[in-house]
Design an enzyme around this catalytic site. Structure first.
Site, PDB file in Angstrom:
ATOM      1  N   ASP A 246       0.866  -1.168   0.000  1.00 43.31           N
ATOM      2  CA  ASP A 246       0.000   0.000   0.000  1.00 43.31           C
ATOM      3  C   ASP A 246       0.915   1.234   0.000  1.00 43.31           C
ATOM      4  O   ASP A 246       1.430   1.617  -1.045  1.00 43.31           O
ATOM      5  CB  ASP A 246      -0.895  -0.112   1.237  1.00 43.31           C
ATOM      6  CG  ASP A 246      -1.971   0.942   1.324  1.00 43.31           C
ATOM      7  OD1 ASP A 246      -2.505   1.340   0.278  1.00 43.31           O
ATOM      8  OD2 ASP A 246      -2.289   1.374   2.445  1.00 43.31           O
ATOM      9  N   THR A 247       1.184   1.819   1.158  1.00 45.15           N
ATOM     10  CA  THR A 247       2.095   2.971   1.199  1.00 45.15           C
ATOM     11  C   THR A 247       3.539   2.561   0.893  1.00 45.15           C
ATOM     12  O   THR A 247       4.317   3.354   0.378  1.00 45.15           O
ATOM     13  CB  THR A 247       2.091   3.628   2.592  1.00 45.15           C
ATOM     14  OG1 THR A 247       2.537   2.664   3.548  1.00 45.15           O
ATOM     15  CG2 THR A 247       0.705   4.121   2.960  1.00 45.15           C
TER      16      THR A 247
ATOM     17  N   THR B 125       5.789  -0.579   5.309  1.00 42.33           N
ATOM     18  CA  THR B 125       6.111  -1.859   5.944  1.00 42.33           C
ATOM     19  C   THR B 125       7.322  -2.488   5.256  1.00 42.33           C
ATOM     20  O   THR B 125       8.301  -2.858   5.917  1.00 42.33           O
ATOM     21  CB  THR B 125       4.910  -2.827   5.860  1.00 42.33           C
ATOM     22  OG1 THR B 125       3.759  -2.176   6.373  1.00 42.33           O
ATOM     23  CG2 THR B 125       5.169  -4.110   6.612  1.00 42.33           C
TER      24      THR B 125
ATOM     25  N   ASP C 175      -7.259  -9.421   5.431  1.00 42.27           N
ATOM     26  CA  ASP C 175      -8.344  -9.322   6.402  1.00 42.27           C
ATOM     27  C   ASP C 175      -8.892  -7.912   6.552  1.00 42.27           C
ATOM     28  O   ASP C 175      -8.253  -6.930   6.171  1.00 42.27           O
ATOM     29  CB  ASP C 175      -7.846  -9.761   7.782  1.00 42.27           C
ATOM     30  CG  ASP C 175      -6.939  -8.697   8.421  1.00 42.27           C
ATOM     31  OD1 ASP C 175      -5.974  -8.261   7.761  1.00 42.27           O
ATOM     32  OD2 ASP C 175      -7.221  -8.283   9.560  1.00 42.27           O
TER      33      ASP C 175
ATOM     34  N   ARG D 206     -10.089 -13.714   5.846  1.00 44.83           N
ATOM     35  CA  ARG D 206      -8.833 -14.264   5.323  1.00 44.83           C
ATOM     36  C   ARG D 206      -9.069 -15.558   4.548  1.00 44.83           C
ATOM     37  O   ARG D 206      -8.285 -15.924   3.677  1.00 44.83           O
ATOM     38  CB  ARG D 206      -7.855 -14.563   6.469  1.00 44.83           C
ATOM     39  CG  ARG D 206      -7.330 -13.330   7.196  1.00 44.83           C
ATOM     40  CD  ARG D 206      -6.149 -13.720   8.074  1.00 44.83           C
ATOM     41  NE  ARG D 206      -5.835 -12.735   9.096  1.00 44.83           N
ATOM     42  CZ  ARG D 206      -5.075 -11.667   8.908  1.00 44.83           C
ATOM     43  NH1 ARG D 206      -4.565 -11.425   7.725  1.00 44.83           N
ATOM     44  NH2 ARG D 206      -4.824 -10.834   9.895  1.00 44.83           N
TER      45      ARG D 206
END
Ligand code: IMP
Ligand code: MG
Length: 179
Positions: free
Chosen positions: A104-105, A108, A160, A166
């Protein structure tokens, strides 16, 4: 205010997922012919993808897991990453492929690559099932990319919302509304 959620639509079918994961497995097997790879799964989202991907890889393959979490609410990452579980294996001199559910960004993976890169692996690659390119805030080299997805909240196949969904066999779009 109470929140309600519902699966709005299927985004990627079970069959499409299977086909693409086969291709990724073939690509990795070709790139690492004659070598051993360590698949490093980021818990818990990558587990379903990693299990399928590993079975499409034909070179010797280890599996290890790491758990990291970013502070923030359920649907937005904050940029601060906390490490909860480290790898069991020593990756010095090894071919590491980090397996992620979705980028995403990029926060992580930036932190994970920094930490694992400092342990002197022979190679370090990133393999993600899904890629939300339009949301990227930091530049991350993605070597193996399953699918680009739009800026919507997706669930299923390991991903999730508040620990649910999930186990869905497909990737769906979740709509969250205030009631
Ligand atoms: P990043 O650090 O912003 O790249 O966030 C990556 C992590 O955020 C992923 O590993 C997911 O756990 C979570 N995430 C981001 N977008 C979604 C989504 O659409 N559905 C489910 N989890 C998501
Ligand atoms: Mg995750």
């Amino acid at each position: 205010m109470k929140q309600a959620e519902r699966i709005e639509r299927e985004l990627i079918s079970e069959e499409t997922l299977r086909g693409r994961i086969k291709e990724l497995g073939r690509e990795i097997s070709r790139d690492f012919a004659g070598e051993t790879v360590i698949l490093v799964g980021l818990l818990k989202g990558s587990v379903v993808f990693l299990a399928d991907l590993a079975r499409e890889i034909t070179v010797p393959c280890h599996m290890d897991f790491m758990s990291v979490t970013s502070y923030g609410n359920d649907t937005e990452s904050s940029g601060e990453v906390r490490f909860l579980k480290d790898l069991d294996e020593d990756i010095n001199g090894k071919n590491v492929i980090i397996v992620e559910d979705i980028i995403d960004t990029g926060y992580t993976l930036r932190e994970v690559v920094k930490v694992l890169g400092a342990r002197s692996p022979k190679t370090i690659k990133i393999c993600t099932l899904l890629n939300k390119v339009s949301r990227r805030l930091v530049d991350i080299p993605v070597h193996y990319n399953g699918f680009d997805v739009p800026d919507e909240f997706v669930i299923g196949f390991g991903l999730d919302y508040a620990q649910k969904y999930r186990n869905l066999k497909y990737i769906g779009v979740l709509k969250i509304s205030e009631e």
